[in-house]
Design a protein around this motif. Structure first.
Motif, PDB file in Angstrom:
ATOM      1  N   ASN A  13       0.522  -1.453  -0.131  1.00  0.00           N
ATOM      2  CA  ASN A  13      -0.016   0.388   0.195  1.00  0.00           C
ATOM      3  C   ASN A  13       1.058   1.368   0.335  1.00  0.00           C
ATOM      4  O   ASN A  13       2.057   1.602   0.700  1.00  0.00           O
ATOM      5  CB  ASN A  13      -1.212  -0.139   1.338  1.00  0.00           C
ATOM      6  N   ASP A  52      -7.988  -1.676   9.822  1.00  0.00           N
ATOM      7  CA  ASP A  52      -7.407  -1.422   8.427  1.00  0.00           C
ATOM      8  C   ASP A  52      -7.622  -0.312   8.014  1.00  0.00           C
ATOM      9  O   ASP A  52      -8.658   0.515   7.404  1.00  0.00           O
ATOM     10  CB  ASP A  52      -8.238  -2.355   7.703  1.00  0.00           C
ATOM     11  N   SER A  66      -6.638   1.053   5.317  1.00  0.00           N
ATOM     12  CA  SER A  66      -7.236   1.353   4.341  1.00  0.00           C
ATOM     13  C   SER A  66      -8.632   1.812   3.954  1.00  0.00           C
ATOM     14  O   SER A  66      -8.805   1.975   2.626  1.00  0.00           O
ATOM     15  CB  SER A  66      -6.479   0.077   3.544  1.00  0.00           C
ATOM     16  N   ASN A  67      -8.967   1.516   4.791  1.00  0.00           N
ATOM     17  CA  ASN A  67     -10.729   1.503   4.719  1.00  0.00           C
ATOM     18  C   ASN A  67     -10.778   3.044   5.794  1.00  0.00           C
ATOM     19  O   ASN A  67     -11.947   3.285   6.052  1.00  0.00           O
ATOM     20  CB  ASN A  67     -11.666   0.755   5.609  1.00  0.00           C
ATOM     21  N   LYS A  86      -7.072   9.206   4.837  1.00  0.00           N
ATOM     22  CA  LYS A  86      -5.686   7.363   4.757  1.00  0.00           C
ATOM     23  C   LYS A  86      -4.295   7.497   5.283  1.00  0.00           C
ATOM     24  O   LYS A  86      -4.293   6.972   5.795  1.00  0.00           O
ATOM     25  CB  LYS A  86      -6.259   7.320   3.621  1.00  0.00           C
TER      26      LYS A  86
END
Length: 164
Positions: free
Chosen positions: A48, A112, A114-115, A123
Motif C-alpha cells: 500500500n 485496517d 485502508s478503509n 487514509k
C-alpha cells in the motif's frame, strides 16, 4: 542470538509492513538484536503506497520491502522465529503453518487504515496513526529482556502489551 519476529496479515500490504518496518527501525536505533519479517497467507503482491509513505516519513528505508507469502518462512533453511504476531483479525483466525522452534504467538489487532474515510488525506492520517500505534507496542517489545525470558514469560508479556 537474534530474536526473529514474524508479523502476519492476510495480504501483507499495509499493517504487517508497517510493523516490520517499525520494529526493524526501532531495534536498529536501540542497538537490539531483533529482526522483523512480514508475510501474509494470501499476499496481494503489492504494498500500500500510504504504508510506504508513512514509513518513509518516519525515516524507514523501504526500498527492499515487498508483499510475501508466509510460505517463504517455512522450511529448515529459514530463520527460526521466536515470536509470531498477527496484526489483522482475519490472519489471527487462520490456521498458520507449523513454525519451527515453537514461537510465542500473539494477536495485536489494528483496524485496517485502508478503509479510512476522508479520501486520500483521511487514509494518510489513518496510516500515520496506525504506524504510531504499532511503534508504541514495538517499543514495549524491545524493552523486554528477550534473551533471558522463557516462552511462558514472553507470552505473558506480549499479551499484556496487546492490552495496552
Amino acid at each position: 542470538m537474534t530474536t526473529n519476529v514474524l508479523i502476519l496479515c492476510t495480504h501483507n500490504s499495509a499493517r504487517s509492513v508497517l510493523a516490520e518496518g517499525m520494529l526493524n527501525h526501532l531495534a536498529a536505533k536501540a542497538g537490539k538484536d531483533v529482526r522483523a519479517f512480514s508475510a501474509g497467507s494470501a499476499p496481494s503482491g503489492r504494498l500500500n503506497p500510504f504504508a510506504l509513505e508513512a514509513l518513509t516519513q518516519a525515516g524507514v528505508d523501504v526500498s527492499s520491502y515487498r508483499s510475501k507469502s508466509w510460505d517463504e518462512f517455512v522450511g529448515d533453511d529459514k530463520p527460526v522465529m521466536r515470536i509470531v504476531i498477527t496484526v489483522c483479525d482475519s490472519a489471527a483466525q487462520e490456521t498458520c503453518p507449523y513454525w519451527p522452534g515453537s514461537p510465542v504467538k500473539v494477536h495485536w489487532g489494528y483496524a485496517d487504515p485502508s478503509n479510512a474515510p476522508g479520501g486520500e488525506e483521511g487514509k494518510r492520517v489513518a496510516f500515520e496513526l496506525t504506524r504510531q500505534a504499532i511503534a508504541y507496542r514495538m517499543t514495549q517489545l524491545l524493552a523486554l529482556p528477550l534473551e533471558s525470558m522463557s516462552n511462558a514469560d514472553l507470552q505473558q508479556a506480549l499479551t499484556a502489551i496487546s492490552q495496552s
